[in-house]
Design a protein around this motif. Structure first.
Motif, short mmCIF file in Angstrom:
data_model
loop_
_atom_site.label_atom_id
_atom_site.label_comp_id
_atom_site.label_asym_id
_atom_site.label_seq_id
_atom_site.Cartn_x
_atom_site.Cartn_y
_atom_site.Cartn_z
N LEU A 164 0.82 -1.22 0.00
CA LEU A 164 0.00 0.00 0.00
C LEU A 164 0.86 1.26 0.00
O LEU A 164 0.52 2.26 -0.66
N THR A 165 1.96 1.21 0.72
CA THR A 165 2.88 2.35 0.74
C THR A 165 3.49 2.57 -0.64
O THR A 165 3.67 3.72 -1.07
N SER A 166 3.75 1.49 -1.36
CA SER A 166 4.25 1.61 -2.73
C SER A 166 3.23 2.31 -3.62
O SER A 166 3.60 3.16 -4.44
N VAL A 167 1.98 1.98 -3.45
CA VAL A 167 0.91 2.65 -4.21
C VAL A 167 0.88 4.14 -3.86
O VAL A 167 0.77 4.99 -4.75
N PHE A 168 1.04 4.47 -2.58
CA PHE A 168 1.08 5.88 -2.17
C PHE A 168 2.23 6.60 -2.87
O PHE A 168 2.06 7.72 -3.35
N HIS A 169 3.41 5.96 -2.94
CA HIS A 169 4.55 6.60 -3.59
C HIS A 169 4.32 6.76 -5.09
O HIS A 169 4.79 7.74 -5.69
N ILE A 170 3.59 5.84 -5.69
CA ILE A 170 3.22 6.00 -7.10
C ILE A 170 2.30 7.20 -7.25
O ILE A 170 2.47 8.02 -8.17
N PHE A 171 1.33 7.35 -6.34
CA PHE A 171 0.44 8.52 -6.37
C PHE A 171 1.25 9.81 -6.22
O PHE A 171 0.94 10.82 -6.86
N ALA A 172 2.26 9.78 -5.39
CA ALA A 172 3.11 10.96 -5.21
C ALA A 172 3.86 11.27 -6.51
O ALA A 172 3.94 12.43 -6.92
N LEU A 173 4.40 10.24 -7.15
CA LEU A 173 5.11 10.45 -8.41
C LEU A 173 4.19 11.00 -9.51
O LEU A 173 4.62 11.78 -10.35
N LEU A 174 2.94 10.59 -9.47
CA LEU A 174 1.95 11.08 -10.43
C LEU A 174 1.38 12.44 -10.01
O LEU A 174 0.52 12.98 -10.69
N GLN A 175 1.87 12.96 -8.91
CA GLN A 175 1.49 14.24 -8.33
C GLN A 175 0.01 14.30 -7.94
O GLN A 175 -0.60 15.36 -7.91
N ILE A 176 -0.55 13.15 -7.63
CA ILE A 176 -1.89 13.09 -7.06
C ILE A 176 -1.82 13.57 -5.62
O ILE A 176 -2.73 14.23 -5.13
N VAL A 177 -0.73 13.25 -4.94
CA VAL A 177 -0.43 13.76 -3.61
C VAL A 177 0.56 14.91 -3.80
O VAL A 177 1.65 14.70 -4.34
N PRO A 178 0.21 16.14 -3.42
CA PRO A 178 1.12 17.28 -3.60
C PRO A 178 2.43 17.08 -2.84
O PRO A 178 2.43 16.61 -1.70
N TYR A 179 3.54 17.44 -3.48
CA TYR A 179 4.85 17.19 -2.88
C TYR A 179 5.08 17.97 -1.60
O TYR A 179 5.91 17.58 -0.77
N LYS A 180 4.33 19.04 -1.37
CA LYS A 180 4.52 19.82 -0.13
C LYS A 180 4.13 19.02 1.12
O LYS A 180 4.53 19.37 2.22
N TYR A 181 3.37 17.93 0.93
CA TYR A 181 2.98 17.08 2.06
C TYR A 181 3.93 15.91 2.28
O TYR A 181 3.74 15.13 3.20
N LEU A 182 4.92 15.78 1.42
CA LEU A 182 5.83 14.63 1.48
C LEU A 182 7.14 15.02 2.15
O LEU A 182 7.53 16.18 2.17
N TRP A 183 7.82 14.03 2.68
CA TRP A 183 9.15 14.20 3.26
C TRP A 183 9.18 15.30 4.31
O TRP A 183 10.08 16.13 4.33
N GLY A 184 8.17 15.30 5.16
CA GLY A 184 8.12 16.24 6.26
C GLY A 184 7.92 17.67 5.83
O GLY A 184 8.18 18.59 6.60
N GLY A 185 7.48 17.88 4.58
CA GLY A 185 7.26 19.23 4.07
C GLY A 185 8.54 19.95 3.72
O GLY A 185 8.56 21.16 3.55
N ARG A 186 9.63 19.21 3.59
CA ARG A 186 10.94 19.83 3.36
C ARG A 186 11.43 19.78 1.91
O ARG A 186 12.55 20.18 1.63
N LEU A 187 10.61 19.26 1.00
CA LEU A 187 11.03 19.22 -0.40
C LEU A 187 10.89 20.60 -1.02
O LEU A 187 9.90 21.29 -0.80
N GLY A 188 11.89 20.98 -1.82
CA GLY A 188 11.90 22.32 -2.40
C GLY A 188 11.40 22.39 -3.82
O GLY A 188 11.11 23.48 -4.32
N SER A 189 11.29 21.24 -4.50
CA SER A 189 10.87 21.27 -5.90
C SER A 189 10.29 19.93 -6.32
O SER A 189 10.47 18.93 -5.62
N VAL A 190 9.66 19.94 -7.47
CA VAL A 190 9.11 18.71 -8.03
C VAL A 190 10.25 17.75 -8.37
O VAL A 190 10.13 16.53 -8.19
#
Length: 138
Positions: free
Chosen positions: A22-48
């Motif tokens: 299920l976590t792998s599916v979540f990461h696929i959603f993140a790669l497809l930008q279904i989950v906005p990157y600002k919510y990933l990696w503790g909110g510390r990502l600076g770019s796509v």
């Protein structure tokens, strides 16, 4: 010394298999930008671009964890869990323990509230698979 039963280990490896899948599916959603990157990696990502790099690494790691969970269950059913796979689960347990600490200090509440309990549970369940398995057929 603590030695979880075969049933406990079977349940633990199946839970890990499902959660890592299920976590792998979540990461696929993140790669497809279904989950906005600002919510990933503790909110510390600076770019796509940063998100793509980190999510690809996460997806590869999760694929490895899924495979290890499958292998553990297979070895368990054969009655012998090799030392190397127990070391892998000790490593996985440590990674998720550190990840739990990281989630507690995340910038986003979503990461703190959602990911912290998941990584804590993954750490404990992974640790369940570390002790030597002794097939007691008598």
């Amino acid at each position: 010394m603590w030695n979880p039963s075969k049933k406990t280990r079977t349940i633990a490896s199946k839970i890990l298999f499902v959660i890592f899948s299920l976590t792998s599916v979540f990461h696929i959603f993140a790669l497809l930008q279904i989950v906005p990157y600002k919510y990933l990696w503790g909110g510390r990502l600076g770019s796509v671009q940063e998100m793509y790099l980190m999510e690809i690494i996460s997806l590869i790691a999760n694929g490895f964890f899924v495979y290890c969970s499958y292998l553990y269950l297979r070895y368990l059913n054969l009655g012998l869990v090799p030392f190397w796979i127990r070391i892998v689960f000790g490593f996985i347990s440590g990674i998720f323990f550190l990840n739990t600490i990281g989630n507690l200090v995340a910038v986003t509440n979503l990461e703190t509230l959602l990911a912290t309990p998941i990584t804590a549970i993954l750490s404990v369940i992974s640790f369940t698979l570390v002790p030597k398995y002794e097939n007691k057929t008598s």
